[in-house]
Write an enzyme that holds these catalytic residues in place. Sequence first.
Site, mmCIF file in Angstrom:
data_model
loop_
_atom_site.group_PDB
_atom_site.id
_atom_site.type_symbol
_atom_site.label_atom_id
_atom_site.label_comp_id
_atom_site.label_asym_id
_atom_site.label_seq_id
_atom_site.Cartn_x
_atom_site.Cartn_y
_atom_site.Cartn_z
ATOM 1 N N HIS A 129 -11.311 2.390 -118.615
ATOM 2 C CA HIS A 129 -10.011 1.722 -118.543
ATOM 3 C C HIS A 129 -9.444 1.538 -119.940
ATOM 4 O O HIS A 129 -10.187 1.312 -120.906
ATOM 5 C CB HIS A 129 -10.124 0.376 -117.822
ATOM 6 N N HIS A 131 -5.266 1.077 -122.193
ATOM 7 C CA HIS A 131 -3.802 1.135 -122.155
ATOM 8 C C HIS A 131 -3.310 2.470 -122.700
ATOM 9 O O HIS A 131 -2.811 2.552 -123.811
ATOM 10 C CB HIS A 131 -3.216 0.000 -122.992
#
Length: 340
Positions: A129, A131
């Site tokens: 995970h 951004h």
Amino acid sequence: MLNIHKLWLFSSLCVIVIVVLYFQSEITRLEEAYRKLEYKLVQSHSDSRQFTSKDALKDDDDLVVIYNRVPKTGSTSFVGVAYDLCKKNHFKVLHINITANMHVMSLSNQYKFAQNVTKWQEMKPALYHGHMAFLNFERLGTSSKPIFINLIRKPLDRLVSYYYFLRHGDNFRPHLVRKKHGDKMTFDECVEKGQPDCDPNNMWLQVPFFCGHAAECWKPGSPWALQQAKHNLVNHYLVVGVTEEMLDFISVLEASLPRLFKGATEHYLNSNKSHLRQTSSKIDPSQRTIDKIQQSTIWKMENDLYEFALEHFKFVKKKILLRETNSVPQVFFYEKIRPK
Ligand SMILES: *[C@@H]1O[C@H](CO)[C@@H](O)[C@H](O)[C@H]1NC(C)=O
Ligand SMILES: *[C@@H]1O[C@H](CO)[C@@H](O)[C@H](O)[C@H]1NC(C)=O
Ligand SMILES: *[C@@H]1O[C@H](CO)[C@@H](O)[C@H](O)[C@H]1NC(C)=O
């Protein structure tokens, strides 16, 4: 006499050799049988250990899932569920930390990242995970491709949440001083004064996140970027949920990727961390502010993507969670298999 003695010696030697050879082959045979048994044991053991459901794919252990989380969409709550489950369900969770939180990777890092996550066997199965904008692995020549998942939120809610997050932080890391700490201006006042922090152009984030690493994706208001985002959403994502329906997103994941998300729904319902991260002192915008923002092209386009994602998610959800006809869950199987 001597000859007979020699013959006797020779034949007994032969017998010994034959006996030794026989036992050796017998030992090999037994060893092989033992290895087979051991292998079967390990397999059945790992089957129960890995929580593979009947329908789960055999090569699930090669699974790599990438969640390219958009800031302020409830991603911390979701990732928290994965961190809580990873030990029990035997998979790895890794955060992709990119310098200065940049959402676009350099070309060399795109290539390195793609090669690394697809080849790093010790980390599989894994959930990565970070951004970062969507990355198309087809361009990067990897032999296998990861599965992408994501969450999307109403664009104005996301912007307001981000606006207050920069000023007051959240209950997740309350002592961290944020960029705009001490600024008391409300979102309404900001819109009234036309300040840059609440500029609708700042809402141009979910479209480029789904659109990807092309320059055009990052031009606020680009119709091509919106089209590309929709295209990727349905063609390159296994499932995209909405923040407003987090529980359903988790349930859909549990049903479709049980290898990682077995038990996630129950965990999310029962843990009191589920609404873990909440932006502090958030004030809802006035109707006047909402009307003004909703007139902007950027809001309209971002909202178009949100509505598109929502409709698609509801469609996916209906097939999985609601048993449409006669409350019978959907199954599939093979028959008429030839040649026999
Ligand atoms: C990413 O790494 C930097 C440098 O080690 C660190 O300061 C930063 O807090 C990390 N980011 C996150 C979101 O953990
Ligand atoms: C992937 O990157 C990590 C961290 O740089 C490294 O330790 C690992 O060996 C790499 N794996 C492969 C298969 O390249
Ligand atoms: C909920 O959180 C509190 C304190 O954070 C803890 O004492 C309690 O055991 C938790 N309850 C459950 C069901 O996890």
